[in-house]
Design a protein around this motif. Sequence first.
Motif, PDB file in Angstrom:
ATOM      1  N   LEU A  50      -6.643 -11.985   2.303  1.00 36.96           N
ATOM      2  CA  LEU A  50      -7.296 -12.328   3.519  1.00 36.96           C
ATOM      3  C   LEU A  50      -8.135 -10.672   3.452  1.00 36.96           C
ATOM      4  N   PRO A  51      -9.667 -10.982   3.977  1.00 39.00           N
ATOM      5  CA  PRO A  51     -10.308  -9.693   4.221  1.00 39.00           C
ATOM      6  C   PRO A  51     -10.063  -9.305   5.625  1.00 39.00           C
ATOM      7  N   PRO A  52     -10.531  -8.024   5.826  1.00 44.86           N
ATOM      8  CA  PRO A  52     -11.098  -7.063   5.093  1.00 44.86           C
ATOM      9  C   PRO A  52     -10.165  -6.511   3.949  1.00 44.86           C
ATOM     10  N   ILE A  53     -10.767  -6.182   2.819  1.00 42.19           N
ATOM     11  CA  ILE A  53     -10.157  -5.444   1.703  1.00 42.19           C
ATOM     12  C   ILE A  53     -11.026  -4.138   1.336  1.00 42.19           C
ATOM     13  N   HIS A  54     -10.108  -3.034   1.149  1.00 37.54           N
ATOM     14  CA  HIS A  54     -10.859  -1.711   0.712  1.00 37.54           C
ATOM     15  C   HIS A  54     -10.467  -1.338  -0.546  1.00 37.54           C
ATOM     16  N   ILE A  55     -11.440  -0.618  -1.169  1.00 39.49           N
ATOM     17  CA  ILE A  55     -10.898  -0.088  -2.583  1.00 39.49           C
ATOM     18  C   ILE A  55      -9.861   0.883  -2.349  1.00 39.49           C
ATOM     19  N   GLY A  56      -8.671   0.591  -3.450  1.00 38.46           N
ATOM     20  CA  GLY A  56      -7.437   1.407  -3.411  1.00 38.46           C
ATOM     21  C   GLY A  56      -6.356   0.703  -2.444  1.00 38.46           C
ATOM     22  N   ASP A  57      -6.867  -0.678  -1.957  1.00 33.90           N
ATOM     23  CA  ASP A  57      -5.590  -1.483  -1.248  1.00 33.90           C
ATOM     24  C   ASP A  57      -4.689  -1.862  -2.212  1.00 33.90           C
ATOM     25  N   ILE A  58      -3.303  -1.639  -1.932  1.00 29.36           N
ATOM     26  CA  ILE A  58      -2.518  -2.480  -3.139  1.00 29.36           C
ATOM     27  C   ILE A  58      -2.579  -3.717  -2.766  1.00 29.36           C
ATOM     28  N   ILE A  59      -2.742  -4.593  -3.854  1.00 32.20           N
ATOM     29  CA  ILE A  59      -2.723  -5.932  -3.652  1.00 32.20           C
ATOM     30  C   ILE A  59      -1.317  -6.671  -4.159  1.00 32.20           C
ATOM     31  N   ILE A  60      -0.737  -6.040  -5.110  1.00 27.38           N
ATOM     32  CA  ILE A  60       0.668  -6.429  -5.460  1.00 27.38           C
ATOM     33  C   ILE A  60       1.190  -5.190  -5.605  1.00 27.38           C
ATOM     34  N   GLU A  61       2.346  -4.892  -5.094  1.00 21.44           N
ATOM     35  CA  GLU A  61       3.241  -3.544  -5.355  1.00 21.44           C
ATOM     36  C   GLU A  61       4.285  -3.984  -6.594  1.00 21.44           C
ATOM     37  N   ASN A  62       4.183  -2.859  -7.271  1.00 14.95           N
ATOM     38  CA  ASN A  62       5.402  -2.874  -8.374  1.00 14.95           C
ATOM     39  C   ASN A  62       5.374  -4.233  -9.295  1.00 14.95           C
ATOM     40  N   ILE A  63       4.066  -4.600  -9.624  1.00 13.53           N
ATOM     41  CA  ILE A  63       4.368  -6.203 -10.360  1.00 13.53           C
ATOM     42  C   ILE A  63       5.280  -6.310 -11.540  1.00 13.53           C
ATOM     43  N   ASN A  64       6.074  -7.413 -11.521  1.00 15.00           N
ATOM     44  CA  ASN A  64       6.902  -7.437 -12.299  1.00 15.00           C
ATOM     45  C   ASN A  64       7.888  -6.280 -12.490  1.00 15.00           C
ATOM     46  N   GLU A  65       8.307  -5.637 -11.599  1.00 20.68           N
ATOM     47  CA  GLU A  65       9.203  -4.615 -11.606  1.00 20.68           C
ATOM     48  C   GLU A  65       8.771  -3.508 -12.619  1.00 20.68           C
ATOM     49  N   THR A  66       7.477  -3.436 -12.784  1.00 19.41           N
ATOM     50  CA  THR A  66       7.027  -2.333 -13.754  1.00 19.41           C
ATOM     51  C   THR A  66       6.793  -0.852 -13.408  1.00 19.41           C
ATOM     52  N   GLY A  67       6.865  -0.983 -11.940  1.00 25.65           N
ATOM     53  CA  GLY A  67       6.312   0.408 -11.239  1.00 25.65           C
ATOM     54  C   GLY A  67       5.013   0.565 -11.301  1.00 25.65           C
ATOM     55  N   ILE A  68       4.270  -0.384 -11.325  1.00 22.21           N
ATOM     56  CA  ILE A  68       2.812  -0.443 -11.632  1.00 22.21           C
ATOM     57  C   ILE A  68       2.236  -1.257 -10.373  1.00 22.21           C
ATOM     58  N   ASN A  69       1.398  -0.904  -9.775  1.00 22.66           N
ATOM     59  CA  ASN A  69       0.385  -1.744  -8.671  1.00 22.66           C
ATOM     60  C   ASN A  69      -0.826  -2.297  -9.166  1.00 22.66           C
ATOM     61  N   ILE A  70      -1.224  -3.520  -8.397  1.00 24.44           N
ATOM     62  CA  ILE A  70      -2.535  -4.207  -8.777  1.00 24.44           C
ATOM     63  C   ILE A  70      -3.255  -3.493  -7.411  1.00 24.44           C
ATOM     64  N   VAL A  71      -4.463  -3.021  -7.592  1.00 31.53           N
ATOM     65  CA  VAL A  71      -5.158  -2.548  -6.480  1.00 31.53           C
ATOM     66  C   VAL A  71      -6.487  -3.047  -6.619  1.00 31.53           C
ATOM     67  N   ALA A  72      -7.031  -2.836  -5.322  1.00 33.78           N
ATOM     68  CA  ALA A  72      -8.657  -3.454  -5.133  1.00 33.78           C
ATOM     69  C   ALA A  72      -9.533  -2.448  -5.617  1.00 33.78           C
ATOM     70  N   THR A  73     -10.563  -2.949  -6.000  1.00 35.56           N
ATOM     71  CA  THR A  73     -11.718  -2.153  -6.768  1.00 35.56           C
ATOM     72  C   THR A  73     -12.900  -2.336  -6.116  1.00 35.56           C
ATOM     73  N   LYS A  74     -13.111  -3.208  -4.979  1.00 34.38           N
ATOM     74  CA  LYS A  74     -14.231  -3.417  -4.432  1.00 34.38           C
ATOM     75  C   LYS A  74     -13.785  -3.551  -2.715  1.00 34.38           C
ATOM     76  N   ASN A  75     -14.891  -3.356  -2.122  1.00 34.30           N
ATOM     77  CA  ASN A  75     -14.736  -3.605  -0.479  1.00 34.30           C
ATOM     78  C   ASN A  75     -15.149  -4.781  -0.326  1.00 34.30           C
ATOM     79  N   ILE A  76     -14.341  -5.618   0.645  1.00 29.46           N
ATOM     80  CA  ILE A  76     -14.693  -6.800   1.031  1.00 29.46           C
ATOM     81  C   ILE A  76     -14.821  -6.987   2.640  1.00 29.46           C
ATOM     82  N   LYS A  77     -15.914  -7.259   3.307  1.00 35.81           N
ATOM     83  CA  LYS A  77     -16.085  -7.128   4.648  1.00 35.81           C
ATOM     84  C   LYS A  77     -15.205  -8.258   5.242  1.00 35.81           C
ATOM     85  N   GLY A  78     -14.727  -7.763   6.525  1.00 35.70           N
ATOM     86  CA  GLY A  78     -14.095  -9.044   7.159  1.00 35.70           C
ATOM     87  C   GLY A  78     -14.935  -9.904   7.725  1.00 35.70           C
TER      88      GLY A  78
END
Lengths: 418, 120
Positions: free
Chosen positions: B87-115
């Motif tokens: 769901l927008p709005p989305i901002h650069i750096g927003d965490i989209i998936i935290e700790n994907i598959n228990e790797t300790g690594i996050n999936i983050v947004a790299t683009k701004n999407i307006k509401g």
Amino acid sequence: MKKIDLVIIGGGPAGMAAAVSAYNNGIKNILILEREDSLGGILQQCIHNGFGLHKFKEEFTGPEYAWKYEKQVLDLNIPYQLNTMVIDISADKAVTFTGEHGGSQTVQAKAVILAMGCRERSRGALNIAGTRPAGIFTAGTAQRFVNIMGYMPGKRIVILGSGDIGLIMARRMTLEGAKVEAVCELLPYSSGLTRNIVQCLNDFDIPLKLSHTVVKIHGKERVTGVTIAKVDQNRKPIAETEEYIACDTLLLSVGLIPENELAKSAGIELDLVTGGAVVNQNRETSQIGIFACGNVLHVHDLVDFVSEEAELAGIAAAKYISESVKREENRIIFHLSEGISYIVPHRINSDQNDVILYFRVANVFKNVIIIVRDNEKVLFKTRKQRVMPGEMERIRLTADMLRSIKGDTVYIELEHVN
Amino acid sequence: MNLTCIICPKGCLLTVETENGRVVSVTGNTCERGEKYAVSECVNPTRTLTTTARVAGGGMVSVKSDKPLMKGNLSEYMKIINKLSLLPPIHIGDIIIENINETGINIVATKNIKGVNYNA
């Protein structure tokens, strides 16, 4: 007619960096004209990373790199118009455009920066035999479909051309579940960066077929396959080596052409090799007060150097607008030895600042010395293990070196060593 | 073993010598990151994943892993990301998936999407 100090055509990385640099050098009356519905240009669809290592010493994706500059444009309140197409630039810098802000209008600029970028060569430029089915795309179009719109162009893919966009798309399509059968390259070497061959092809076991081309496209409604063949030294297909590959999609990554129709209408002298304007170290074209930077000037491999070049154009345009000094006569032109295909800038008319020379070699060479000399006097010399057309070379000529030059021609040479 | 470094566009040619699966020397690199890459490539190859996620209401947002993920598992992570509808709005750096598959690594947004502006 409305008067604007600086009109910048194109709101991609070159246009934005030029605008910010002109603003920071005292020019506030700026207008950026952008054809698309957002700033950022092609970076918006280049979602892979690797941008910014030179400029920011940090790795960004394309949209993140674009945002670095878009944010400055917004913070500085530099005016821009989206969904706006420039139709004409006259030699005296009247700029005519049309778009969402009303019908056709003309503004009088004191200076213009050309930052329109480049476009892709398409099937029409290649003379491939066969039918005209759906399923043939340029790599950049496919990239836009996948990354911006969210549509997959096909499931079984053959890519012709191993430029960086082709390589990046091979990985992208594979990650999204397509099968990339092969990447064919007419030349005996790839024109893409080596790192992209490693991380986009080798990582996914996608074969890179060098000295191969597509000789025929099959399919009526939709592509059903392509015939590929090895080529000889003269790049002519060898019939006995023909091979059929079943696929539903052919992606073309066969070169980029600076988009210079507007430069032509302004009567600007163009370089036949780069397809861009002939410029001096300020990126000023043959028309006084019209500057060019980024991929409209010559196709870059790294956006970092587009930004670097655009900043030069921005500073020079600001100086031109505020000082209205007469342009100095050209002091230096370049003579390129065999093996060097082009150099930018083409001319130098000042020895006040260092000048960075950007150039490309015409072939892959191992163990060469790049020499820059003023008649017999060597100004600069560097040894390279390997040079290739896909990787732009950069040499800095310091202001001291420039002041020491006696002749009017500087020779750039490649010497082969063992 | 010969490798091409992929850390920066320079693409240094690296030579790695291993003994019993352990890296004993790296040559050909011109910076420290090259040495690190060579070791990681021999022991546990990783790649930063860059892809897109669907935005509810249309269009895509580009995303990346905030650290390199194990190379062999990329298709697994792609499947997870492709199930999203954000769901927008989305901002650069927003965490989209935290700790994907228990790797300790996050999936983050790299683009701004307006509401979405429902009044427009």
